[in-house]
Design an enzyme around this catalytic site. Structure first.
Site, short mmCIF file in Angstrom:
data_model
loop_
_atom_site.label_atom_id
_atom_site.label_comp_id
_atom_site.label_asym_id
_atom_site.label_seq_id
_atom_site.Cartn_x
_atom_site.Cartn_y
_atom_site.Cartn_z
NE ARG A 273 -2.33 6.88 -3.52
CZ ARG A 273 -2.79 7.55 -2.46
NH1 ARG A 273 -3.23 8.78 -2.60
NH2 ARG A 273 -2.77 7.00 -1.27
CG LEU B 231 -1.97 -1.06 1.34
CD1 LEU B 231 -2.76 -0.91 2.64
CD2 LEU B 231 -2.92 -1.00 0.15
CG ASP B 232 0.40 4.18 -2.96
OD1 ASP B 232 1.11 3.32 -3.47
OD2 ASP B 232 -0.55 4.74 -3.53
CE1 TYR B 233 5.89 7.26 4.95
CE2 TYR B 233 4.79 9.28 4.28
CZ TYR B 233 5.61 8.60 5.15
OH TYR B 233 6.17 9.26 6.22
CB THR C 45 -2.74 3.67 0.60
OG1 THR C 45 -2.59 4.36 -0.63
CG2 THR C 45 -3.99 2.80 0.54
#
Ligand code: URA
Length: 258
Positions: free
Chosen positions: A202, A113-115, A117
């Site tokens: 995104r 997961l992104d930083y 998210t």
């Protein structure tokens, strides 16, 4: 930080742990316990029924800590924003492993997961299950709720459903549901995809002209965040692990004794 649920698969009988660690057969391990040769966290244990969580306790025989094959562990984390989904970071930023201070096994996130998210992230040291869950062939579904700003008319959401041209190719069809307005001209949209491309959700919103203000993964396969607060985690149950194996097309091995 408070934790939810046990930090591993839970307590097991000491003799079973010793035999799985290759110390001795179960019967010989029982004899060792009765003879006072086994300690747990520095205390000699002579009760045969004693249950211990091998992920948490220091178990020693004749004063020497047992090693043996690493036990397989499976966790569901509710990742907060501001954590990297990597094992470590050269720039000293928080990683999701910082949320597991008492887990000794070398666990890894199942995908990323992104930083920024938040939401559901699995972590395990079971490489076979991890590879299966990430393999595109099994099309494991992931559901996200995004708060977005921008035009979310029916035509654009339909385009997301059908597939969008991103720089790394067309996206597979997605399920997209409008959940409602989220104030100040923003909208909450639920998106279910089975691909796992970098920053995919995104980029999908960017492709229809929307900016993602917040993103949360709320489901991974059949698992959701029920009862796990942000920053907390729980161990998966035996049944959940079996279901994940069934989805990821693999055979569970006996190493974790489940
Ligand atoms: N898609 C994204 O854009 N970010 C994530 O963290 C996960 C899916």
């Amino acid at each position: 930080m408070a934790r939810e649920g046990p930090a591993s698969g839970g307590p097991e009988r000491l003799q079973k742990i010793l035999s799985q660690a290759g110390v001795a057969s179960r019967r010989k391990a029982e004899a060792m316990i009765l003879a006072g040769r086994v300690s747990v966290d520095g205390q000699v244990v002579t009760e045969l029924g004693t249950k211990v969580d091998p992920a948490m306790a220091r178990i020693a025989v004749d004063g020497k800590a047992i090693e043996g094959p690493e036990r397989q562990v499976y966790f569901l984390l509710n990742k907060p924003r501001g954590y990297l989904s990597t094992a470590r970071d050269d720039r000293g930023r928080n990683t999701v492993l910082d949320l597991f201070p008492e887990v000794r096994e070398r666990i890894y996130p199942v995908g990323r997961l992104d930083y920024d998210t938040e939401g559901l992230l699995l972590l395990t040291n079971d490489g076979a299950l991890m590879n299966g869950l990430l393999h595109p062939r099994y099309e494991v579904e992931k559901t996200y709720v995004a708060r977005v700003r921008g035009p979310v008319d029916a035509g654009r959401l339909d385009a997301m459903r059908q597939g969008l041209a991103l720089e790394d190719g067309m996206t597979a069809p997605a399920r997209v549901k409008r959940l409602g307005n989220a104030g100040c001209g923003t909208h909450r949209i639920e998106v279910t995809i089975h691909e796992g491309r970098n920053r995919q959700v995104r980029r999908m919103f960017a492709a229809i002209g929307c900016e993602v203000l917040a993103l949360r993964r709320v489901r991974f396969a059949f698992l959701d965040l029920h009862d796990v607060r942000t920053g907390a985690y729980r161990a998966l149950t035996k049944e959940e692990i079996q279901r994940l194996y069934a989805i990821a097309g693999g055979q569970q091995n006996e190493r974790n004794g489940r």
